[in-house]
Structures are given as C-alpha cells and as structure tokens.
Design a protein around this motif. Structure first.
Motif, PDB file in Angstrom:
ATOM      1  N   GLY A  57       0.291   9.799  -3.030  1.00 48.55           N
ATOM      2  CA  GLY A  57      -0.732   9.920  -2.001  1.00 48.55           C
ATOM      3  C   GLY A  57      -2.002  10.593  -2.456  1.00 48.55           C
ATOM      4  N   GLU A  82      -1.446  11.379   4.234  1.00 50.10           N
ATOM      5  CA  GLU A  82      -2.307  10.316   3.726  1.00 50.10           C
ATOM      6  C   GLU A  82      -3.344  10.802   2.730  1.00 50.10           C
ATOM      7  N   GLN A 107       0.959   4.223  -2.767  1.00 47.77           N
ATOM      8  CA  GLN A 107       0.853   5.644  -2.438  1.00 47.77           C
ATOM      9  C   GLN A 107       2.034   6.424  -2.988  1.00 47.77           C
ATOM     10  N   ARG A 165       0.835  -1.194   0.000  1.00 46.91           N
ATOM     11  CA  ARG A 165       0.000   0.000   0.000  1.00 46.91           C
ATOM     12  C   ARG A 165       0.878   1.255   0.000  1.00 46.91           C
ATOM     13  N   SER A 217      -5.152   5.090  -4.150  1.00 45.92           N
ATOM     14  CA  SER A 217      -4.204   4.171  -3.505  1.00 45.92           C
ATOM     15  C   SER A 217      -4.523   3.927  -2.036  1.00 45.92           C
ATOM     16  N   ASN A 218      -5.136   4.885  -1.388  1.00 44.68           N
ATOM     17  CA  ASN A 218      -5.441   4.703   0.029  1.00 44.68           C
ATOM     18  C   ASN A 218      -6.516   3.652   0.244  1.00 44.68           C
TER      19      ASN A 218
END
Lengths: 339, 317
Positions: free
Chosen positions: A155, B41, A150, A146, A251-252
C-alpha cells in the motif's frame, strides 16, 4: 447481419476512415499553432529534444501501448478493462524487485512482463474456455488486480534509484525519448504480424462471426487466448514505463482509469466495439488525439473545473465528424436551404 | 509468525506489568476502546493506525480495531459490534460524510461517546458525537503561502499543483494559500492545474507548465507526492529544483524530508496523522464527562530544508 457489417467495414476501410481522426488531430495541432505560443518550439537540451510535441509522444506512450493490445481484443468482439490494474501490478513487481532484491535488469524487465502475460492468459481463459463475457472476465482482474498490486507494495509508494531501469521511462535514444522507440517497435511488429500474415484476418473473422470462423478451420479459442495475452503484455510494458518514469511504483494510482482512455483511443480511431475490421493506425491516432488534448489543456492552463468538459466536447466533435449519418444529415440540411 | 508470537508475548508482559503498576497506583479502570478505521489505502493512514495502536499499548488501553476496507457498511457493522461489546468509547475515522445518524444514535443511547478522527461528518444533531479531531487545511495552505512569501521576498511567479478536484483538502489548501498571498502584490499564481495528488500527474503537469511559462520560479503543491513528481520534471528541464525554482508542499511524509535533505524541496507543511495521543486524551476526557468544542484542531508544523536533516530520523510516516 454480419455479412452487412463486413461489407460496410470493408468499403469504409483504409485511408478513408482514418481521415476523420487525422483531421481531429490536425485541428488540435493547428489550434495550438495559432493560439499557444511556443507549442511547436523544439529545442535541444542536454543533447536531447525538448518541447511540447515531444511531450505528447512521450506521455502518450502508455495509452498507445495498451490501445494496441486493446485494438486486437476489441477486434475479436471482446474488451479488456483490466489493463489499468495490470499496469499497476507490472510496475509494483518491477519496483519491488529493484528495491528489495537488487535483481539484474533482465530479471526486473522479464518477470513483470511474464506475469502480465499470465494475467492476460487468465482473462483469455475465462473468455475463451469458460465463456464468461469479456467485460465481466476482465472486470474481475480489474478489481482484484489493484488489490494485488497494493499487496505487493504494502500500500505504499515504492521508490528506487536504478539508472538502467529508469532509462525505459526517462532515457533518450538518438535524442528522442526511449518510450517512442518502444512504441515504434511494438507497433511495427504488431502491424507486420497482423497485416503481412493471416493472423490479422483470423482475428477479424473471429470478431465478425466466430461460428463461421470455426467452421472454416480457425481455432477461435486460441485466437482469443492470444489477443488477451498480448493485451496483458502491452499493459505490462506500459507499467514498466510508468514506474520507470516516476522512479517508483504507485499502486493506488498507476494506470488508474487508463483502460477507458485506451478504449476511447480505439473508438476514436474508427474501430467498432462490435469487433471485426480493425486499424492499429487509427488507434494510434486516437491515443495521440487524447494526449495532445491533455497537453494542450495543461499548457494553456484551462481551469481545473472545466477541463473534463473541454475534453468531452472535443471528443464528441471528433465522433460527430466520423459519423456518416451525421455528415449526411448536415449535408441534407444545406441542400434544403439552397434549392 | 514466530517473531510475531514473541512480540505478542512481550506486549502481553508489558501490558501485564502496566496493569499491575496501575493497580498499585490505584487507578480505577482499564478502558476498552473501539477504533473503526477506513482502511490502509495510503502511507498516511497506515501511520494514523499505528499511532492509535501504539498509544493504546502505551497507556494500557484495550483496543478493538476494525479495518473497514473503504466501506461505510463495514464501519457501521463495526460500530454496532463495539456497542454490543459495551466498549467505553469509540474512535471513528469516517469514510464518508453522510449516513451516520442511526448508528451514532445507538451509540448515544448506550452512552458511548464517539470521537471522529481526521474527517468530519454531516449530521443534523451534532450531539451525536463528541468532536472531530482534524488538521486545519486552510491553516496549512496559509502557512505555505506565508512561508513562500517570506522566502521569495514577496515576489514570485507560482505554479500551483492542485489536489483532486472536489476534495476538501484541495479546496481548502487552495483557499488558505490564496488568502495568504493576497496580501502581497508580487505573489502571483501564473499556472494552476490538478495533479490529482499523484506523483505521475504532478510530473506531467509540471512538464507542461515549464514549457508554457518560463517565468515560473516557485511551485506550491497540495501534497508531497505531486511536488516529488514536479521535482523530476524540473530536473529534466535542466533546472535545479530547490534553487532555480523554490518548491513547497503539504503533508510532511518521509520522502519529502528525504528530498529536503537532498536539497530539492524547500519546505513542507505537515499534516500530522499521529492522532493517537490527542484522540485518546479527548475520548477519555469525554468518558469522564468533559466537554470539547466540536472541532479540535490538530496542531501541525512547518518544516524547511534547513531543519530537515535533524528531523528526518524522528519521522514515523
């Protein structure tokens, strides 16, 4: 032990083991037939089929694909929990290729698939050559993968417009979603290869008893290597579908938790996590059960807070119905009551 | 690397000039501020980091930046190192709510004020930090509800796409929206499910909603990504998003503005990550002895389709 196990599975295999998952699926569909209006309604919209049942098949595609790969891995007494991350990587590569380089479709499809297979090969290498426990080996890639995805997308969610590539996730062939064609293809080829050649038997024997398999001349190492590569490939295809479907690589979230759905599908399908005999059809039915359940919940508007509980209850019911011990004990109770 | 070096060089020159200028004017002090960020994130968080960094550069503040990669232990380590380096103040975007007492006490003992960015914490003694600067999620939900009621002339069958169950953003955005539409009898939420703040699930949920209820004529999504997924589902069902079905969402990311320019999204309520300016204003005020209410609300705006084209070029995230 292993002789017992083999006997047990051989006796139980074929249609008989599939009957319980099939009944589970039938029960969910019957419930909808009576209680969810329009669930079975299929209409033709813009010259393609449109309806909840089509949604189920279409939405189940990623889980079905990875559970096909997962079935073979589990049959060798292994497990691959990295598939969710491989989905994210595959989608990230495809989206980046389209958005940043404008590469032709062939490249956009083959590069992610090749890399997914290399990632699968890495798992296979850890398991078969180094002897790392499968769950740990694939855990490494699950976590790192993962992060890699990212890194590829920085991200961010990479979006793209590319009609040809979007067809993989949103297109229709003869009025049915193209994803269904992909599943049919992968399923058909895998089923043929494992049932019409000795490959299926080799996989099962590796899962039942690797030592005996080695003595009878089967290369345990290469069989394991092959199933992990195949699992990577299936995840790669699922990743392409997921990215094409939303016209972007997230991607998250892409494939997050999907490895558990796939394992669940395999187990609902009557396959043992101890390896040995396997049924691809069982896993297919398992995946369909999971997706019918999700679609049912969404269509009926079950409150968010209890959604997972409802899912768990249905899954438990299917498992109990499958369990011979449980069925016998129920039968025994009824017998006692009516002497 | 080369470009980086020259950028650094330019920055160096600029900051040198700033220091000179400041010295000429006679400002007393160059502040050293530590910033502990959760991670990178999402695009939202990257925008917040950029905002803090660029504000520091503009104002000639020396910024010590630490990325915690989603781990509280890294944040605590970063805070301790800031305290050891005797910074003037600390900006903290806390990854979780609990477990901050000890390290914040250390900061307090060293007389270093701490301002919380974009999330709150749970501590018994709220004198451990100056204040939190966050958006008001309930206000965002309310603003969305009010805008939708006006647009739909107080009558709509709404499909709600909720965020991740349990997330404060999801709970409060739902609450605020419900409060706003409770005043109108004709505004009904006919379907509500979680799309986990993601595009893929937003699409899947909307797909099912459209089949279950043909009367849906409005969508309220707790974030832009789910709305963007829903837009695709609506298009595939042969309807026109933004016209047949009115869509409003929250966050105000760039992709949402692009969708508004394309006429597919009607409105977005911003949840502004550009907390740099207000963060430094508050922190430097606190260093100089000012006091603030425990919750400083970041003011957010409502952007509709009509203004999107004008605003889009100025969006930073």
């Amino acid at each position: 032990m292993s002789i017992n196990k083999t006997n047990h599975t051989i006796n139980n295999h074929g249609f008989v083991t599939l009957i319980w998952p099939l009944m589970g699926l039938a029960a969910i569909l019957l419930f909808n037939l009576f209680f969810t209006p329009n669930f079975f309604h299929i209409e033709i919209k813009d010259s393609h089929l449109y309806g909840s049942l089509i949604d189920i098949l279409n939405r189940a595609a990623p889980v079905i694909l990875i559970s096909i790969g997962m079935t073979l891995v589990i049959a060798t007494a292994g497990i691959d929990i990295s598939v969710g991350s491989v989905i994210a990587i595959s989608g990230a590569i495809a989206a980046s290729l389209i958005a940043k380089t404008g590469a032709p479709l062939l490249v956009v499809v083959t590069v992610p698939l090749l890399i997914s297979m290399i990632l699968g090969a890495w798992n296979g290498f850890l398991v078969s050559a180094i002897g790392v426990q499968p769950i740990i080996a694939s855990l490494i890639l699950m976590v790192a993968g993962r992060g890699i995805a990212q890194l590829i997308t920085d991200g961010q969610i990479v979006t793209f417009e590319n009609k040809a590539f979007e067809y993989i996730g949103n297109g229709f062939l003869f009025g049915i979603p193209f994803t269904i064609t992909i599943i049919a293809l992968v399923f058909g080829v895998t089923q043929t290869l494992t049932r019409k050649t000795a490959l299926g038997l080799f996989i099962e024997s590796v899962g039942c008893n690797p030592t005996a398999s080695r003595f009878s001349g089967i290369s345990v190492r290469s069989i394991k290597q092959v199933v992990y590569i195949f699992s990577g490939f299936c995840a790669g295809v699922a990743g392409l579908i997921a990215a094409a479907n939303i016209k972007g690589a997230d991607s998250n979230n892409a494939g997050d938790g999907l490895e558990l759905d796939a394992i669940l599908a395999v187990v609902i399908g009557g396959n043992s996590l101890d390896g040995g005999k396997f049924s691809l059809t069982g896993s297919l039915i398992g995946a369909l059960i999971i997706q019918s359940l999700t679609t049912t919940i969404l269509t009926r508007g079950v409150p968010v807070e209890v959604t997972r509980v409802v899912k768990a209850l249905v899954v438990v019911a299917v498992f109990l119905a499958q369990s011979e011990t449980f069925r016998n004990s129920i039968r025994a109770k009824f017998r006692r009551r009516t002497p | 690397m080369k470009r980086n070096n020259s950028m650094l060089f330019v920055l160096l020159i600029v900051s040198l000039c700033l220091i000179l200028a400041v010295n000429v004017v006679g400002a007393p002090k160059k502040y050293v501020i530590g910033f502990s960020q959760i991670g990178a994130e999402s695009g939202w968080r990257t925008a917040e980091t950029e905002s803090v960094k660029s504000t520091a550069a503009e104002r000639g503040i020396e910024l010590k930046f630490a990325d915690a990669q989603q781990k509280q232990e890294n944040q605590i380590k970063a805070l301790r190192s800031f305290i050891a380096q005797k910074v003037d103040g600390i900006l903290l975007a806390p990854v979780v709510e609990s477990g901050w007492e000890e390290v914040l006490q250390e900061a307090k003992d060293a007389k270093i004020p701490v301002v919380l960015l974009d999330r709150g914490i749970n501590v018994k003694d709220d004198s451990l930090y100056v204040c939190k600067i966050t958006s008001d999620f309930i206000w965002e939900g309310k603003a969305a509800g009010e805008w939708l009621a006006k647009k739909m002339k107080s009558k709509a069958n709404i499909a709600e796409l909720q965020g991740t169950p349990g997330a404060s953003a999801a709970i409060e955005r739902k609450k605020g929206f419900e409060q706003a539409i409770a005043k109108f009898k004709g505004m009904k939420i006919v379907k509500s499910q979680t799309g986990n703040f993601t595009r893929a699930e937003g699409k899947q949920v909307m797909e099912a909603f459209l089949k279950a209820d043909k009367t849906i004529n409005a969508v309220y999504a707790h974030n832009d990504d789910m709305a963007l997924g829903a837009i695709q589902a609506i298009e595939e069902a042969g309807k026109k998003p933004g016209k047949d079905i009115i869509i409003i969402s929250i966050d105000g990311v760039k992709a949402a503005f692009e969708a508004m320019v394309a006429g597919k999204l009607n409105c977005t309520v911003e949840c502004n990550p550009l907390l740099g300016p207000i963060g430094f204003d508050t922190l430097i005020g606190a260093i100089n002895g000012k006091t603030y209410p425990k919750w400083v609300v970041q003011k957010d705006g409502v952007f509709s389709m009509e203004t999107a084209a004008k605003v889009l070029p100025t969006r930073k995230y």
